[in-house]
Design a protein around this motif. Structure first.
Motif, PDB file in Angstrom:
ATOM      1  N   THR A 176     -39.110  -0.636  31.015  1.00  0.00           N
ATOM      2  CA  THR A 176     -38.273  -0.280  29.861  1.00  0.00           C
ATOM      3  C   THR A 176     -37.202   0.722  30.294  1.00  0.00           C
ATOM      4  N   ILE A 177     -36.135   0.733  29.523  1.00  0.00           N
ATOM      5  CA  ILE A 177     -35.033   1.660  29.821  1.00  0.00           C
ATOM      6  C   ILE A 177     -35.508   3.102  29.743  1.00  0.00           C
ATOM      7  N   ASP A 178     -36.404   3.392  28.821  1.00  0.00           N
ATOM      8  CA  ASP A 178     -36.847   4.786  28.675  1.00  0.00           C
ATOM      9  C   ASP A 178     -37.773   5.232  29.795  1.00  0.00           C
ATOM     10  N   GLU A 179     -38.461   4.286  30.412  1.00  0.00           N
ATOM     11  CA  GLU A 179     -39.390   4.673  31.492  1.00  0.00           C
ATOM     12  C   GLU A 179     -38.751   4.560  32.876  1.00  0.00           C
ATOM     13  N   ASN A 180     -37.758   3.695  32.993  1.00  0.00           N
ATOM     14  CA  ASN A 180     -37.220   3.393  34.320  1.00  0.00           C
ATOM     15  C   ASN A 180     -35.832   4.011  34.473  1.00  0.00           C
ATOM     16  N   PRO A 181     -35.701   5.089  35.271  1.00  0.00           N
ATOM     17  CA  PRO A 181     -34.397   5.761  35.352  1.00  0.00           C
ATOM     18  C   PRO A 181     -33.304   4.864  35.948  1.00  0.00           C
ATOM     19  N   ALA A 182     -33.696   3.925  36.803  1.00  0.00           N
ATOM     20  CA  ALA A 182     -32.676   3.022  37.377  1.00  0.00           C
ATOM     21  C   ALA A 182     -32.168   2.064  36.308  1.00  0.00           C
TER      22      ALA A 182
END
Ligand code: PA5
Length: 450
Positions: free
Chosen positions: A245-251
């Motif tokens: 997810t966008i919130d968990e994955n900084p890339a």
């Protein structure tokens, strides 16, 4: 657990969180495509697994070479251009003393690293020779293709200098070649002369090569812990290759945010730092993103500024020039050193309002003030933060940038692993220099220059 954080709060009013989230499905697909090696440029994905697969015997050999070089050299010359030197330089300059070259070797405990083959300046090379006349040195020549003109010229000159200074036998022991396992002029030369060599893997392009000997050898020679650097990259790899997810994955977050800004009419990204030692992190990032994304008439233009220095130059444009820019601030939460502004009884310079404050606190306020001013001036800001500059955090940071770059390239529907555009200047240069095989181009260019 990783230390790097990314914050997109200051994109509010420019691109919505919903717009950014819309990239999530595509990013999950691209993450899979990268891991399964089924996308554009899939022959050049060896960098993804590097943190987990670095060979222990190669690491030990690099560490041993670093000890040997430390014992016999005051200076270590890294010959290379683009991806063949920027990663090493980024890490070394971020970690070393800001005035490393002026420390003596006992204080520094390692050779001073200098760079060559990253330009074709006669003055630069001649000045470097003046210095190399006076100090003991060892060099590494780094070229994956083994045929790049800039490092080849520098290597020819420095090889001759080494041989004159130490004799052929000792010179040979002072050269380490980092190149392809079988192809290229440098490989042939290294083989014939018996230089120590390290291999740039076939499936790792120059700008993604910092975790190969290309980056690791110079960083180790400069006295830094390459195992911690690799550990940081490993932790980041674990996160960015698995989180969905966008919130968990900084890339995911970075790739989505910058592409959302790009589509909203902000084609220029300026990487901002508040520490001069991070300038080469920006240079490395510029090469990574510029060469990976700038093709097919697309791509976010990567630029860089070093604040507060450049607030007194580029700051004016950023605040009030064309509104086509967004900034990404690389924030460091804690400096390495401590220094405060002294108090003065007569306050003759009017500076007592900051007396007793850490320089870092003043820098932080400059950072916050700038952030608010730029956002107010319609320049959205992304913030990437690391707790402090050390080997582990740099490993995280560089791997994060690499993975986000690959994702971002796929979002732009370009091949992030080739660089066809780099050939154009080379063809013209060869034609103008009369290199055999370029005769037709020479004729064409000479007409254009009439
Ligand atoms: O990222 C890249 O592939 C390029 O920047 C190369 O690193 C650069 O052109 C140098 O190439 P080489 O290592 O073949 O000399």
């Amino acid at each position: 657990m990783t230390n790097l954080k990314i914050n997109i709060d200051k994109l509010e009013g420019f691109v919505s969180k919903e717009t950014i989230n819309e990239f999530e499905a595509q990013l999950i697909l691209h993450q899979g495509t990268l891991l399964n090696k089924t996308g554009l440029g899939n022959d050049f994905l060896g960098w993804i697994a590097l943190p987990d697969e670095i060979d222990e015997s190669m690491l030990s050999s690099i560490e041993q070479d670093a000890i040997n070089i430390r014992n016999k050299a005051d200076i270590f010359v890294v010959i290379g251009i683009g991806g063949s030197y920027l990663g090493a330089r980024a890490v070394i300059e971020a970690l070393q003393h800001n005035f490393s070259g002026l420390l003596n070797k006992n204080e520094r405990k390692s050779p001073f690293v200098v760079y060559a083959g990253n330009n074709i300046s006669e003055d630069y090379l001649s000045d470097l020779l003046d210095i190399l006349d006076k100090y003991d040195y060892v060099l590494t020549v780094v070229s994956k293709s083994g045929t790049t003109t800039e490092p080849a010229i520098a290597f020819r000159i420095l090889r001759r200098h080494l041989e004159k200074k130490y004799g052929k036998d000792e010179a040979r022991k002072r050269i380490i070649a980092i190149t392809d396992k079988s192809k290229g002029a440098l490989k042939g030369l290294a083989h014939n002369e018996g230089y120590k060599t390290y291999v740039v893997p076939d499936d790792v392009g120059g700008r993604y090569s910092v975790l190969t000997p290309v980056g690791l050898l110079p960083v180790a020679v400069a006295g830094f812990d390459i195992r911690k650097f690799i550990e940081g990259a490993k932790a980041m790899k674990q996160l960015v290759t698995t989180a969905k997810t966008i919130d968990e994955n900084p890339a995911f977050m970075y790739a989505a945010a910058r592409n959302a800004l790009y589509t909203s009419g902000k084609p220029i990204e300026i990487m901002v730092n508040y520490q001069p030692s991070l300038v080469y992190i920006t240079e490395w990032w510029k090469q990574l993103y510029g060469e990976s994304e700038g093709k097919l008439n697309r791509g976010i233009f990567p630029a860089g500024v070093s604040f507060t220095t450049d607030l007194h130059s580029m700051g004016q444009y950023i605040q009030e020039g064309l509104r086509v820019i967004f900034e990404t601030v690389l924030r460091v939460e804690k400096p390495r050193r401590e220094l405060s502004v002294p108090s003065e009884t007569d306050d003759s310079d009017g500076l007592n309002f900051v007396a007793g404050k850490r320089i870092f606190e003043v820098n932080q306020k400059a950072e916050l003030g700038t952030l608010l001013a730029h956002v107010d001036g319609q320049v959205p800001n992304i913030i990437i933060s690391i707790p402090e500059v050390n080997e582990n955090n740099l490993g995280e940071l560089l791997y994060f940038y690499e993975f986000a770059c690959a994702l971002s390239g796929y979002l732009l529907e370009v091949n992030p692993f080739d660089q066809p555009g780099v050939e154009a200047y080379k063809k013209n240069m060869f034609a103008l220099l009369g290199k055999p095989g370029f005769e037709q181009q020479t004729e064409k260019l000479l007409k254009l220059l009439e």
